[in-house]
Scaffold this active site. Sequence first.
Site, PDB file in Angstrom:
ATOM      1  N   HIS A 108       9.635  54.766  58.155  1.00 47.61           N
ATOM      2  CA  HIS A 108       8.382  54.743  57.373  1.00 47.61           C
ATOM      3  C   HIS A 108       7.270  55.164  58.334  1.00 47.61           C
ATOM      4  CE1 HIS A 108      10.696  51.482  55.345  1.00 47.61           C
ATOM      5  NE2 HIS A 108      10.033  51.790  54.252  1.00 47.61           N
ATOM      6  N   ASP A 111       6.159  52.356  60.546  1.00 49.95           N
ATOM      7  CA  ASP A 111       7.118  51.812  61.528  1.00 49.95           C
ATOM      8  C   ASP A 111       6.906  52.565  62.837  1.00 49.95           C
ATOM      9  OD1 ASP A 111       8.435  50.874  59.209  1.00 49.95           O
ATOM     10  OD2 ASP A 111       9.989  52.431  59.339  1.00 49.95           O
ATOM     11  N   GLU A 239      14.451  55.243  45.076  1.00 50.16           N
ATOM     12  CA  GLU A 239      15.399  54.181  45.431  1.00 50.16           C
ATOM     13  C   GLU A 239      15.286  53.027  44.440  1.00 50.16           C
ATOM     14  OE1 GLU A 239      15.526  53.239  49.636  1.00 50.16           O
ATOM     15  OE2 GLU A 239      15.933  51.153  49.152  1.00 50.16           O
ATOM     16  N   GLU A 275      20.962  51.704  46.979  1.00 50.98           N
ATOM     17  CA  GLU A 275      21.167  50.652  47.991  1.00 50.98           C
ATOM     18  C   GLU A 275      22.067  49.566  47.410  1.00 50.98           C
ATOM     19  OE1 GLU A 275      17.885  49.613  50.448  1.00 50.98           O
ATOM     20  OE2 GLU A 275      18.415  47.500  50.491  1.00 50.98           O
ATOM     21  N   HIS A 278      20.432  46.329  46.290  1.00 50.64           N
ATOM     22  CA  HIS A 278      19.565  46.498  45.125  1.00 50.64           C
ATOM     23  C   HIS A 278      20.416  46.556  43.849  1.00 50.64           C
ATOM     24  CE1 HIS A 278      16.191  48.538  47.721  1.00 50.64           C
ATOM     25  NE2 HIS A 278      16.533  47.345  48.149  1.00 50.64           N
ATOM     26  N   ASP A 303      21.714  53.710  50.810  1.00 54.45           N
ATOM     27  CA  ASP A 303      21.289  52.702  51.782  1.00 54.45           C
ATOM     28  C   ASP A 303      22.418  51.687  51.867  1.00 54.45           C
ATOM     29  OD1 ASP A 303      18.970  53.885  52.546  1.00 54.45           O
ATOM     30  OD2 ASP A 303      17.634  52.287  51.856  1.00 54.45           O
ATOM     31  N   ASP A 314      17.521  39.760  48.354  1.00 53.26           N
ATOM     32  CA  ASP A 314      17.839  40.971  49.107  1.00 53.26           C
ATOM     33  C   ASP A 314      18.084  40.598  50.578  1.00 53.26           C
ATOM     34  OD1 ASP A 314      18.117  43.686  49.490  1.00 53.26           O
ATOM     35  OD2 ASP A 314      15.977  44.116  49.521  1.00 53.26           O
ATOM     36  N   ASP A 316      19.999  42.059  52.752  1.00 53.36           N
ATOM     37  CA  ASP A 316      20.105  43.237  53.644  1.00 53.36           C
ATOM     38  C   ASP A 316      21.074  43.014  54.803  1.00 53.36           C
ATOM     39  OD1 ASP A 316      18.435  44.969  52.270  1.00 53.36           O
ATOM     40  OD2 ASP A 316      16.644  44.448  53.421  1.00 53.36           O
ATOM     41  N   ASP A 346      20.281  50.398  55.941  1.00 56.49           N
ATOM     42  CA  ASP A 346      19.068  49.626  55.631  1.00 56.49           C
ATOM     43  C   ASP A 346      19.495  48.159  55.657  1.00 56.49           C
ATOM     44  OD1 ASP A 346      16.677  48.664  54.872  1.00 56.49           O
ATOM     45  OD2 ASP A 346      16.517  49.787  52.993  1.00 56.49           O
TER      46      ASP A 346
HETATM   47  C1  XUL Z   1      13.354  47.630  50.502  1.00 53.00           C
HETATM   48  C2  XUL Z   1      14.025  48.877  50.941  1.00 53.00           C
HETATM   49  C3  XUL Z   1      13.207  49.804  51.746  1.00 53.00           C
HETATM   50  C4  XUL Z   1      13.429  51.250  51.422  1.00 53.00           C
HETATM   51  C5  XUL Z   1      12.489  52.178  52.124  1.00 53.00           C
HETATM   52  O1  XUL Z   1      14.151  46.784  49.756  1.00 53.00           O
HETATM   53  O2  XUL Z   1      15.189  49.084  50.679  1.00 53.00           O
HETATM   54  O3  XUL Z   1      13.472  49.564  53.080  1.00 53.00           O
HETATM   55  O4  XUL Z   1      14.720  51.640  51.737  1.00 53.00           O
HETATM   56  O5  XUL Z   1      11.153  51.920  51.828  1.00 53.00           O
HETATM   57 CO    CO Z   2      16.478  50.650  51.186  1.00 54.33          CO
END
Ligand code: XUL
Ligand code: CO
Length: 445
Positions: A108, A111, A239, A275, A278, A303, A314, A316, A346
């Site tokens: 991003h 970042d 996304e 993702e 998600h 992702d 989430d 991750d 991610d």
């Molecule tokens: C948030 C997510 C983000 C996107 C990029 O849930 O997945 O990191 O991948 O903005």
């Molecule tokens: Co993501």
Amino acid sequence: MSTPFIGNQAYFPGIDAIPFEGRGSDNPLAFKVYDAGKRIGDRTMAEHLRFAVCYWHSFCGNGSDPFGPGTRAYPWDAVGGGLAGAEAKLDAAFEFFTKLGVPYWCFHDIDLAPDADDIATYERNLKHMVGLAKARQEATGMKLLWGTANLFSHPRYMNGASTNPDFAVVARAAVQVKNALDATVELGGANYVFWGGREGYASLHNTDMKRELAHMARFLTMARDYGRSIGFEGNFLIEPKPMEPMKHQYDFDSATCTGFLREHGLDGDFKLNIEANHATLSGHSFEHDLQVAADAGLLGSIDANRGNPQNGWDTDQFPSDLYDTVGAMMVVLRQGGLAPGGLNFDAKVRRESTDPADLFMAHIGGMDAFARGLEVAHALLADSPWEGWRRERYASFDAGEGKAFADGALDLAALRDLAEKAGEPTQRSGRQEQYENLVNQYLQR
Ligand code: XUL
Ligand code: CO
């Protein structure tokens, strides 16, 4: 394969380039399955999997959560904030990418470079960091899978970015998207991502959903037109995510995003970045949302992570479930690959995983899990009876009256008459367990 890069100092002392040692190895800092140059079908593992490391979780995260501060003090954080801190982080990141042996990275805007409310300062910071990143890409052979703008952290975006009810905020979001697109093009990015962080609502009482969605489509169209005007030839990616941070997010899942893109004539330039966590948040499996996107011709990138089966949020986590990776790679292989997309981790190490070595082990595990998923999915598709069984299940549509139905050559009254002639259909088993056993059999090979 990228060239190891060491900046002004080594941020990961004692860790060398991660070797492939095979299944017999107990070395936590070696690959057991991922062997970049190994051929699977018509491509190498590296070409199939197109792994990327994400900048935000791996180099900006410190383990903080809503209940407590960070637990990790990585050596690059000791340099402090501002541009000096950003430069140290960049060197650490390129040292990590190249020692791990991944070909791609993702970021991003904020970042990579320090954010600033003053637009000129924000733009100067980002340009400076993009220049340094470009030099490090050239020195190492690393490539950018995608860039994006963070339109969800700053308090100005609390009511959304392109869907904000205040035009001033929508315009402010354009500052970041324009600059993030410039940065992505400068770094040769293969894709550009929109995750609709706060594009959604907390309450319908105060929300004109139709108007907000029209604004989102307008904004994405403008971004597409600007990107193409500066020479961006890659895919724009949306996304999907159903909730978190908002109660309801507009890019709910693959099916919702597909409808949105088609409604607004954006499906020629935009695809989806799916993702895993998600998809599970939206009540689907990872495999389901991948398949919906692939069937629409819109599976652009992935992702790669996982949720926790007991938690509804989430988390991750790094991918480790081989059933998931086999299922995902079946979809990817059936559609002929993921390029120009890839598999971006991610994912974040747990708050309790505090050593720099944990960052390597997490990625090694994720890469091995997807490499095994690739091997098994390829074998199931190429060598096993799977595809034949599935084809056979639909064989009644391949010829005769079934084919006439599928081709649109029958009407409802004709269908009714055929049923009367044929009599009660013979029962045919779905044989789900037979397929499940086949996956296990091939996983154990
Ligand atoms: C948030 C997510 C983000 C996107 C990029 O849930 O997945 O990191 O991948 O903005
Ligand atoms: Co993501």
